[in-house]
Write an enzyme that holds these catalytic residues in place. Structure first.
Site, PDB file in Angstrom:
ATOM      1  N   HIS A 179      31.761  30.264  40.536  1.00  0.00           N
ATOM      2  CA  HIS A 179      30.384  30.285  40.041  1.00  0.00           C
ATOM      3  C   HIS A 179      29.504  29.390  40.919  1.00  0.00           C
ATOM      4  CE1 HIS A 179      31.016  32.208  36.065  1.00  0.00           C
ATOM      5  NE2 HIS A 179      32.201  31.624  36.098  1.00  0.00           N
ATOM      6  N   ARG A 237      39.383  38.931  33.516  1.00  0.00           N
ATOM      7  CA  ARG A 237      38.318  38.689  34.488  1.00  0.00           C
ATOM      8  C   ARG A 237      38.965  38.437  35.843  1.00  0.00           C
ATOM      9  NH1 ARG A 237      33.091  35.864  34.239  1.00  0.00           N
ATOM     10  NH2 ARG A 237      32.586  37.928  35.093  1.00  0.00           N
ATOM     11  N   TYR A 284      41.702  35.445  35.015  1.00  0.00           N
ATOM     12  CA  TYR A 284      42.149  34.994  33.701  1.00  0.00           C
ATOM     13  C   TYR A 284      41.734  35.990  32.633  1.00  0.00           C
ATOM     14  CZ  TYR A 284      37.277  33.439  33.457  1.00  0.00           C
ATOM     15  OH  TYR A 284      35.908  33.393  33.492  1.00  0.00           O
ATOM     16  N   TYR A 305      39.646  26.887  32.826  1.00  0.00           N
ATOM     17  CA  TYR A 305      38.569  25.950  33.110  1.00  0.00           C
ATOM     18  C   TYR A 305      38.905  24.585  32.516  1.00  0.00           C
ATOM     19  CZ  TYR A 305      35.555  29.756  34.702  1.00  0.00           C
ATOM     20  OH  TYR A 305      35.020  30.810  35.396  1.00  0.00           O
ATOM     21  N   HIS A 313      37.102  34.243  40.527  1.00  0.00           N
ATOM     22  CA  HIS A 313      35.755  34.067  41.058  1.00  0.00           C
ATOM     23  C   HIS A 313      35.354  32.598  41.080  1.00  0.00           C
ATOM     24  CE1 HIS A 313      35.416  34.569  36.670  1.00  0.00           C
ATOM     25  NE2 HIS A 313      34.446  33.687  36.747  1.00  0.00           N
TER      26      HIS A 313
END
Length: 294
Positions: A221, A216, A195, A160, A219
């Site tokens: 959000h 994870r 990640y 991120y 995806h």
């Protein structure tokens, strides 16, 4: 801890109860006593040494020191032990057919910029392209018009922007878009990568020490806000991701799986429908109106 020490624990709780009785019937004193009582029960079961207690205090102190405006280690801790998911499920039950509500996660930012319809969220152009078209609908199939849709994601390396302030542009792969009158939102971005949760903080080190997986699956959000509807916070997972069966934050559900379709030449497409629930006041008004018409 010996037997005589155990015998004193009920006196401690009784004393706390008497002191807090003056606070009336407020929820905070009740909650505090409940938490303290469970901690005392846990101590009686585990019988920790003084060194072990200090280790717990040091861990919690480290969690606090690791939380700042860019990274919320307390949220990460609540997520990985399933507390966040449990609270969300209890407080935001969703009817059949509605998109499940999930968690914003520790990398969410409120201060995202507004972007035009069809904008590109990627500010550095790194990664394979992904064209996203979202259809926003209510439970009855009606279009959810003029919604505000926040989007955030990891990049092609599974990072991120607020994890990489020196390597990614500010607000990379984030934005707030306005849906149209037909309940559609479109944008361009890059295909995210799955990640692992950060290992450089106290929560990551704890999970590693316990031998738990940190992965994870990839995806996107979404946070959708529209007049007359409950706010929906959710994420959509890449069905083909190899980590889809062991999400470290317990967020994967069948309704949240989607196909990130390859188009060739490093291009991909994602088409999905998010189903919102009317707010209680609006739902009650609509139900009352239908009864009158009947």
């Amino acid at each position: 801890m010996d037997g005589s020490a155990d015998a004193k624990l009920p006196d401690v709780l009784s004393d706390l109860t008497l002191r807090l009785a003056q606070a009336g019937d407020a929820r905070l004193p009740q909650a505090f006593l409940s938490v303290v009582g469970r901690i005392h029960d846990l101590i009686s079961d585990l019988r920790p040494s003084a060194d072990e207690l200090r280790a717990v205090i040091e861990f919690l102190t480290d969690v606090g020191h690791s939380a700042d405006a860019r990274r919320q280690e307390w949220v990460l801790l609540a997520d990985v032990i399933g507390v966040s998911t449990r609270v969300e499920d209890m407080n935001c039950p969703r009817p059949d057919g509605a998109t499940p509500n999930t968690l914003p996660g520790p990398f969410y930012r409120e201060d995202v910029p507004d972007l035009p319809f069809g904008a590109n969220l990627s500010r550095d152009g790194i990664g394979e392209s992904l064209a996203v078209e979202v259809s926003l609908r209510g439970l009855d199939g009606e279009p959810v018009r003029d919604a505000l849709v926040e989007v955030w994601q990891a990049n092609a390396l599974g990072r991120y922007e607020n994890q990489d302030p020196d390597l990614q542009p500010e607000f990379n792969l984030r934005g707030r878009l306005r849906g149209d009158a037909e309940g559609r939102v479109t944008f361009q971005t890059v295909k995210p990568k799955g990640y692992a949760l950060p290992e450089d903080g106290p929560v990551g080190r704890l999970l590693n020490a316990l031998g738990l997986r940190l992965e994870r699956p990839a995806h996107l959000h979404f946070r959708v806000m529209a007049p007359g509807y409950e706010t929906l916070t959710t994420h959509i997972f890449d069905r083909a991701d190899p980590a889809i069966g062991h999400d470290a934050l317990f967020g994967v559900r069948p309704e949240l799986l989607a196909d990130f379709r390859p188009l060739g030449a490093g291009r991909h497409a994602l088409d999905l429908t998010l189903v919102l629930v009317r707010s209680r006041a609006v739902a009650t008004s609509v139900s009352h109106s239908k009864r009158k018409e009947g």
